[in-house]
Design a protein around this motif. Structure first.
Motif, PDB file in Angstrom:
ATOM      1  N   PRO A   1      -8.338   3.398   0.327  1.00  0.00           N
ATOM      2  CA  PRO A   1      -7.380   3.649  -0.767  1.00  0.00           C
ATOM      3  C   PRO A   1      -8.073   4.182  -2.025  1.00  0.00           C
ATOM      4  CG  PRO A   1      -6.845   1.588   0.313  1.00  0.00           C
ATOM      5  CD  PRO A   1      -8.122   2.068   0.927  1.00  0.00           C
TER       6      PRO A   1
ATOM      7  N   GLU B   1       0.501   4.524  -0.221  1.00  0.00           N
ATOM      8  CA  GLU B   1       1.483   3.428  -0.182  1.00  0.00           C
ATOM      9  C   GLU B   1       1.511   2.786   1.196  1.00  0.00           C
ATOM     10  OE1 GLU B   1       4.595   5.026  -3.592  1.00  0.00           O
ATOM     11  OE2 GLU B   1       5.120   5.183  -1.466  1.00  0.00           O
TER      12      GLU B   1
ATOM     13  N   GLN C   1      -2.170  -2.877   4.664  1.00  0.00           N
ATOM     14  CA  GLN C   1      -3.339  -3.732   4.456  1.00  0.00           C
ATOM     15  C   GLN C   1      -3.006  -4.993   3.674  1.00  0.00           C
ATOM     16  OE1 GLN C   1      -6.854  -1.771   2.948  1.00  0.00           O
ATOM     17  NE2 GLN C   1      -6.450   0.028   4.174  1.00  0.00           N
ATOM     18  N   ALA C   2      -1.836  -5.023   3.033  1.00  0.00           N
ATOM     19  CA  ALA C   2      -1.490  -6.170   2.183  1.00  0.00           C
ATOM     20  C   ALA C   2      -1.592  -7.517   2.908  1.00  0.00           C
ATOM     21  CB  ALA C   2      -0.097  -5.976   1.589  1.00  0.00           C
TER      22      ALA C   2
ATOM     23  N   GLU D   1      -0.954   2.747   3.353  1.00  0.00           N
ATOM     24  CA  GLU D   1      -2.207   1.984   3.540  1.00  0.00           C
ATOM     25  C   GLU D   1      -2.116   0.635   2.858  1.00  0.00           C
ATOM     26  OE1 GLU D   1      -4.649   3.851   6.008  1.00  0.00           O
ATOM     27  OE2 GLU D   1      -5.635   2.461   4.649  1.00  0.00           O
ATOM     28  N   TRP D   2      -1.635   0.642   1.600  1.00  0.00           N
ATOM     29  CA  TRP D   2      -1.541  -0.597   0.855  1.00  0.00           C
ATOM     30  C   TRP D   2      -0.595  -1.581   1.526  1.00  0.00           C
ATOM     31  CZ3 TRP D   2      -1.473   2.025  -4.581  1.00  0.00           C
ATOM     32  CH2 TRP D   2      -2.765   1.962  -5.123  1.00  0.00           C
ATOM     33  N   ARG D   3       0.556  -1.009   1.973  1.00  0.00           N
ATOM     34  CA  ARG D   3       1.559  -1.868   2.611  1.00  0.00           C
ATOM     35  C   ARG D   3       0.995  -2.481   3.896  1.00  0.00           C
ATOM     36  NH1 ARG D   3       5.452   1.515   4.335  1.00  0.00           N
ATOM     37  NH2 ARG D   3       5.462   2.581   2.360  1.00  0.00           N
TER      38      ARG D   3
END
Lengths: 492, 242
Positions: free
Chosen positions: B152, B204, B210-211, B206-208
């Motif tokens: 990210p 977005e 990996q969260a 990736e973040w979602r």
């Protein structure tokens, strides 16, 4: 007498303490060595400041065959044996060198690994010249160049031919005859050595560097294989009398030995054993090419390893993305192991489930070693690292074709460390700590200050440490050290 | 032998991780209760007997060792053993501590400090199990098929570069030399905006994805700290009672 890496200048300073030896200036001392006959004083002065004296006891190894080394040696006293390891003989002594002789020129000239082992036969004193000094002398002194050139070809060929599998069993007299018939040829990166469809008249043996074997299939350039030192190519056209079946391109600077077709055929008639080995190799290569046509994964692997220089590495870092939990502990470990400047970036080319992160692959023939300041050197085991001569100019960042030398910003210091440092300052403000005087003066350093305290760094595989920090500190064993050939297995 | 040749840690799990710690954890978690139930006489059973106190001390010791994992994780320069070995020790000693606590309490629970300490500890272990499940099954599903892998942070760097490029082109658009240049600049801006949008969507996503890899820690860590505090308080309280 132990010289303990003294330079000629330091040695001359010690001699001056004896009144009768006051006339022995560093330059005068060097003039007594036959190797420096006729060399101008300016170069001798530079040599006296950088070359160091070494002493060895009998039976000590100066360097081993296969080690990477970039220093040159002149024998001031004693004698050494030059030996190579062959299939039949673990220690075949090729020559004994007396005082006045020199060795180790192939390392700095070709960036190649040592082609023989040097062992002292008695108490021996050597003068060691670092790479940048040797190259300066080689370029600027015609006398030294002539002396080196006179022995270079003979030494290169006699040790190299013995290392090649098909020639290793040949008797000495045949090797000597062969040495007169072969030619030393050099190619730059991306040079086409042979082209598919051309007439073929010679066999090539790779001395150093990497070559790519490829064919045009359905309008696409398909890589079949990579060959490194000790391998040969061009044999199919010579033996079968056909046109060249593949194109061979230099992936790096390549040094090779070329043997003309007629001489090669004569050799095969004399030694049918060699013919059998070569025919077996031809069959194996044809089989591999057929299998490659169906294996898309292997084709992709060959393409990636060639384009990104991975084919040059023996070991490289790879991340298994099915195990990686994106915690970045690998980068943190790298940073805190290296004065807070990480050398690793957790992104890169992807192959199946493996990602090759941006870290040095310690190439066989590294372009970064061309640093004019001597800021990059190579460990005997092949690991490339920054030296004290690095001035942070960043030229190597542009030179590395794979983008593996980085500008790195520092990680913040540990909070506890900051507190401890503050406390120390308060408690110890009146106490001055004397630094130990260093025995040898450091080279003058003009450090290029970069914005935001950024430094030029590269992965050194944690040289000198018991473990590789990023692998040691990965909680899920996602970070691995693999051979490029194992990458196919990891990617599945 | 050169130092590098001694480095056996090439990223493969060691025997300690695959066999040693799991065997130790299971043996302690199951073996001790079985031995306790079959062999220990009634007079020695209970949390206030010397055996009960000893078992409680072992359980607390294992919890301390398990807790040390977070200290070790923050110390990359610490040389004692690979981090993955510490993680396995953290998991299996933590699990075995549950079995030892059950035995220490003689399988009896009353409303009080000790029970709350046990409940929070079990919650911590359960959230750890959830974390293990997430670590095992989420990374393979988010590996993706792209040719390169960008973190990210790298995606954001690329987005910055694209934005800088757009800003330069906007300056050209404000004062173009001729119509062609203006058209070319406008086309390039449109292309870069599309690239920026694609990067934004990728970021977005990736973040979602990996969260969850971090989210479970927002429960596991506070509950573990609470469990540790309650266990230490319970251990200290025996001096008050005795």
């Amino acid at each position: 007498m132990e010289f303990d890496h003294k330079t000629i200048t330091e040695f001359a300073e010690e001699l001056k303490q004896v009144p009768f030896f006051e006339e022995y200036t560093p330059v005068n001392l060097l003039k007594k060595i036959p190797f420096f006959d006729g060399v101008e004083e300016k170069l001798l002065k530079e040599t006296s400041e950088m070359a160091t004296l070494l002493s060895f006891k009998p039976g000590e190894v100066v360097f081993k065959q296969g080690d990477y080394g970039d220093t040159f040696y002149i024998m001031l006293g004693g004698s050494v044996e030059v030996s190579v390891k062959t299939r039949q003989n673990p220690r075949l002594v090729l020559a004994t060198l007396p005082a006045g002789a020199f060795f180790g020129e192939l390392g700095p000239l070709t960036d190649d690994f040592r082609s023989a082992t040097i062992t002292t036969a008695e108490n021996t004193t050597l003068l060691e010249l670092p790479r940048n000094l040797f190259l300066t002398l080689f370029k600027k002194s015609p006398q030294i160049k002539e002396r080196i050139d006179a022995v270079y070809r003979e030494r290169t060929l006699s040790t190299h031919l013995r290392r090649v599998g098909i020639f290793s069993e040949l008797p000495d007299d045949v090797i000597e005859v062969l040495m007169d018939k072969v030619k030393l040829v050099n190619f730059n990166k991306d040079d086409e050595i042979i082209k598919e469809g051309d007439d073929g008249s010679s066999l090539f043996i790779v001395r150093s560097g990497f070559v790519k074997i490829s064919v045009m299939k359905d309008g696409e350039d398909t890589t079949l294989a990579y060959l490194k030192d000790g391998n040969y190519f061009g044999e199919m056209a010579v033996i079968k009398g056909e046109k060249r079946t593949a194109t061979v391109t230099a992936m790096t600077r390549v040094s090779a030995v070329a043997l003309m077709g007629e001489d090669f055929k004569e050799l095969l008639e004399q030694f049918p054993g060699i013919r059998e080995k070569i025919e077996a190799t031809i069959k194996a290569r044809e089989k591999e090419a057929k299998e490659l046509a169906d294996d898309q994964n292997k084709k992709k692997l060959l393409k990636i390893t060639g384009e990104h220089g991975l084919v040059q590495s023996d070991n490289m870092l790879a991340m298994d993305m099915t195990l990686c939990i994106r915690c970045n502990l690998c980068i943190r470990a790298c940073a805190y192991t290296h004065d807070r400047y990480p050398r690793l970036e957790r992104w890169g080319i992807k192959f199946g489930r493996a990602v090759i992160p941006t870290s040095c692959t310690h190439c066989n023939t590294p372009d970064c070693l061309l640093c004019v300041h001597g800021g990059i050197s190579r460990d005997p085991k092949g690991e490339v690292y920054f030296t004290d001569f690095c001035i942070n100019c960043g030229a190597c960042v542009k030179r590395c074709p794979y983008g593996n030398i980085l500008y790195s910003a520092p990680y913040p210091e540990y909070t506890t460390t900051k507190i401890i440092e503050k406390v120390k300052k308060i408690l110890l403000k009146d106490i001055k700590i004397k630094e130990d005087k260093k025995k040898r003066a450091k080279p003058p350093k003009k450090f290029h200050k970069r914005e935001g305290d950024v430094r030029v760094v590269k992965c050194d595989m944690c040289l000198g440490r018991a473990f590789i920090a990023c692998i040691y500190h990965c909680p899920t064993n996602a970070m691995k050290l693999v051979d490029p050939e194992d990458l196919l297995e990891l990617a599945r | 032998m050169p130092l590098r040749d001694l480095r056996i840690y090439q990223g493969e799990p060691s025997r300690k991780e695959i066999i040693g710690w799991p065997a130790t954890g299971i043996a302690l978690a199951l073996g001790i209760p079985v031995v306790y139930l079959i062999l220990i006489p009634e007079s020695l059973k209970g949390g206030d007997t010397w055996l009960g106190i000893l078992l409680g001390s072992y359980a607390l010791f294992f919890m301390v060792v398990a807790f040390l994992y977070s200290w070790r994780r923050a110390r990359p320069r610490f040389k004692l053993d690979k981090l993955s070995n510490w993680l396995y020790a953290h998991i299996w000693l933590g699990i075995s501590a549950i079995g030892i606590v059950l035995v220490h309490s003689d399988f009896q629970f009353e409303f009080g400090l000790a029970t709350w300490a046990f409940i929070t500890f079990v919650l911590s272990a359960l959230s750890g199990a959830v974390g293990m499940f997430i670590f095992k099954y989420l990374p393979p599903s988010i590996s993706g098929e792209s040719e390169t892998y960008l973190t990210p942070e790298e995606v954001m760097k690329e987005m910055d570069e694209v934005v800088k490029g757009i800003e330069k082109l906007l300056k050209t658009l404000k004062a173009p030399e001729d119509e062609d240049e203006a058209k070319k600049a406008a086309q390039e801006i449109a292309e870069r905006e599309r690239k920026l949008e694609a990067l934004k969507v990728h970021l977005e996503s990736e973040w979602r994805q990996q969260a969850p890899l971090e989210a479970w820690l927002y429960f596991h860590i506070p509950v573990s700290v609470l469990a540790f505090v309650l266990c230490v308080a319970h251990a200290a309280s025996i001096f008050y009672y005795h």
